[in-house]
Design an enzyme around this catalytic site. Structure first.
Site, PDB file in Angstrom:
ATOM      1  N   HIS A   6      -5.673 -27.864  -0.291  1.00  0.00           N
ATOM      2  CA  HIS A   6      -5.543 -26.531   0.327  1.00  0.00           C
ATOM      3  C   HIS A   6      -6.437 -25.481  -0.326  1.00  0.00           C
ATOM      4  O   HIS A   6      -7.052 -24.670   0.361  1.00  0.00           O
ATOM      5  CB  HIS A   6      -4.089 -26.037   0.273  1.00  0.00           C
ATOM      6  CG  HIS A   6      -3.149 -26.885   1.058  1.00  0.00           C
ATOM      7  ND1 HIS A   6      -2.512 -27.974   0.506  1.00  0.00           N
ATOM      8  CD2 HIS A   6      -2.737 -26.811   2.348  1.00  0.00           C
ATOM      9  CE1 HIS A   6      -1.747 -28.541   1.415  1.00  0.00           C
ATOM     10  NE2 HIS A   6      -1.868 -27.867   2.548  1.00  0.00           N
ATOM     11  N   GLU A  79      -1.215 -27.072  -6.739  1.00  0.00           N
ATOM     12  CA  GLU A  79      -2.600 -27.570  -6.817  1.00  0.00           C
ATOM     13  C   GLU A  79      -3.327 -26.997  -8.039  1.00  0.00           C
ATOM     14  O   GLU A  79      -4.112 -27.700  -8.679  1.00  0.00           O
ATOM     15  CB  GLU A  79      -3.336 -27.275  -5.503  1.00  0.00           C
ATOM     16  CG  GLU A  79      -2.717 -28.081  -4.345  1.00  0.00           C
ATOM     17  CD  GLU A  79      -3.458 -27.995  -3.025  1.00  0.00           C
ATOM     18  OE1 GLU A  79      -4.502 -27.312  -2.948  1.00  0.00           O
ATOM     19  OE2 GLU A  79      -2.983 -28.616  -2.043  1.00  0.00           O
ATOM     20  N   ARG A 167      15.775  -5.052   6.903  1.00  0.00           N
ATOM     21  CA  ARG A 167      15.063  -4.019   7.666  1.00  0.00           C
ATOM     22  C   ARG A 167      15.545  -4.053   9.113  1.00  0.00           C
ATOM     23  O   ARG A 167      15.631  -5.119   9.727  1.00  0.00           O
ATOM     24  CB  ARG A 167      13.553  -4.274   7.629  1.00  0.00           C
ATOM     25  CG  ARG A 167      12.891  -3.867   6.326  1.00  0.00           C
ATOM     26  CD  ARG A 167      11.372  -3.988   6.433  1.00  0.00           C
ATOM     27  NE  ARG A 167      10.709  -3.212   5.418  1.00  0.00           N
ATOM     28  CZ  ARG A 167      10.389  -3.672   4.203  1.00  0.00           C
ATOM     29  NH1 ARG A 167      10.666  -4.915   3.876  1.00  0.00           N
ATOM     30  NH2 ARG A 167       9.790  -2.876   3.332  1.00  0.00           N
ATOM     31  N   ARG A 222      12.781   2.028  -0.440  1.00  0.00           N
ATOM     32  CA  ARG A 222      13.701   1.662   0.625  1.00  0.00           C
ATOM     33  C   ARG A 222      14.891   2.610   0.747  1.00  0.00           C
ATOM     34  O   ARG A 222      15.614   2.566   1.736  1.00  0.00           O
ATOM     35  CB  ARG A 222      14.153   0.208   0.414  1.00  0.00           C
ATOM     36  CG  ARG A 222      13.029  -0.795   0.590  1.00  0.00           C
ATOM     37  CD  ARG A 222      12.542  -0.817   2.038  1.00  0.00           C
ATOM     38  NE  ARG A 222      13.650  -0.954   2.933  1.00  0.00           N
ATOM     39  CZ  ARG A 222      14.308  -2.097   3.180  1.00  0.00           C
ATOM     40  NH1 ARG A 222      13.916  -3.201   2.585  1.00  0.00           N
ATOM     41  NH2 ARG A 222      15.338  -2.134   4.020  1.00  0.00           N
TER      42      ARG A 222
HETATM   43  N1  URA Z   1       6.427  -6.412  -0.132  1.00  0.00           N
HETATM   44  C1  URA Z   1       7.706  -6.748   0.185  1.00  0.00           C
HETATM   45  O1  URA Z   1       8.080  -7.918   0.153  1.00  0.00           O
HETATM   46  N2  URA Z   1       8.547  -5.748   0.553  1.00  0.00           N
HETATM   47  C2  URA Z   1       8.168  -4.453   0.625  1.00  0.00           C
HETATM   48  O2  URA Z   1       8.970  -3.611   0.999  1.00  0.00           O
HETATM   49  C3  URA Z   1       6.836  -4.126   0.285  1.00  0.00           C
HETATM   50  C4  URA Z   1       5.985  -5.131  -0.097  1.00  0.00           C
END
Ligand code: URA
Length: 253
Positions: A6, A79, A167, A222
């Site tokens: 890969h 790898e 989300r 968040r």
């Molecule tokens: N990467 C992630 O996994 N989550 C985020 O909120 C931002 C970057």
């Protein structure tokens, strides 16, 4: 000389490098390699795996992208380990879940909540996903040298960016019951952030007798928004690469 399937690299190309720096994003490879040493050279580019060889004080360092998530990271680590790499440092972007974490700021992960699937192919779920102590320590040193805000602690790594990180700004606007309320739960348990690769990387590294660490840069808060803030992406990347370079100088000497 046989190239690994890969990553399309062989032993000769990596010139005895013992360290691999692993961003998720192929576009971040050249930026990082050249920030460490402007004479970095491109080695290969296949699927999500772009690689450059860079160096610090005559010590060769490989930079190779993993793509997003556990499965492609596991292929990359497997790898590279076959080629003789012993130390792996992931660097990437992340979403902070604690209200006191600014964007951008740096996070050094000491251990990861294993919300992924790939790590279970290397060790049962009771097995911890922890960073190598020396590498984590070097990353803390690197972060301190930048004078930027940084945090040290536990991350959560999920297989999905959307439901796994709870989300709701999605096509269905629905998150299955297993993940409803999980962000609050991780906040209460003092988890710092969400990302998508460290559970696989840390579990594999410990299980295989290798060493791994991770530094990430926050691009989403968040507690304020579900979407990452792209306007700070470049700044966030450059701060992280600076800290990473200082950590490598500390480790390699
Ligand atoms: N990467 C992630 O996994 N989550 C985020 O909120 C931002 C970057």
């Amino acid at each position: 000389m046989e190239k690994k399937y890969h990553i399309q690299l062989d032993k000769d190309q990596i010139k005895n490098a013992q360290y691999a720096l692993l961003p998720g994003d192929p576009a971040r490879v050249q930026k990082c390699a050249e920030a460490i040493n402007p004479n970095a050279v491109k080695l290969a580019c296949n699927r999500e795996y772009t690689s450059y060889l860079t160096s610090i004080n005559d010590t060769n360092i490989l930079v190779c992208s993993t793509g997003i998530g556990g499965p492609s990271t596991a292929i990359c680590v497997e790898e590279l380990a076959q080629l003789g790499i012993k130390n792996f440092i992931r660097f990437g972007t992340t979403g902070a879940i604690q209200p006191y974490i600014s964007i951008p700021s740096l996070i050094i992960t000491t251990g990861t909540v294993r919300l992924d699937g790939a790590s279970k192919h290397y060790a049962p779920i009771e097995y911890p996903a922890v960073a190598d102590f020396e590498i984590a320590n070097a990353l803390i040193y690197g972060a301190k040298k930048t004078n930027e805000e940084y945090h040290v602690g536990i991350s959560a790594a999920s297989d999905t960016f959307y439901p796994g990180q709870e989300r709701y700004d999605t096509y269905s606007e629905y998150v299955i019951k297993d993940f409803q309320g999980t962000m609050k739960e991780w906040q209460k348990l003092n988890v710092l952030n969400y990302e998508m690769e460290s559970a696989t990387l840390f579990t594999m590294a410990s299980a295989l007798g290798l060493k791994a660490g991770m530094i990430s840069s926050t691009i989403a808060s968040r507690v304020k928004a579900e979407k990452p803030d792209d306007s700070i992406l470049h700044l966030a990347e450059m701060k992280m690469i600076l800290a990473l370079k200082e950590a490598l100088i500390y480790l390699i000497g």
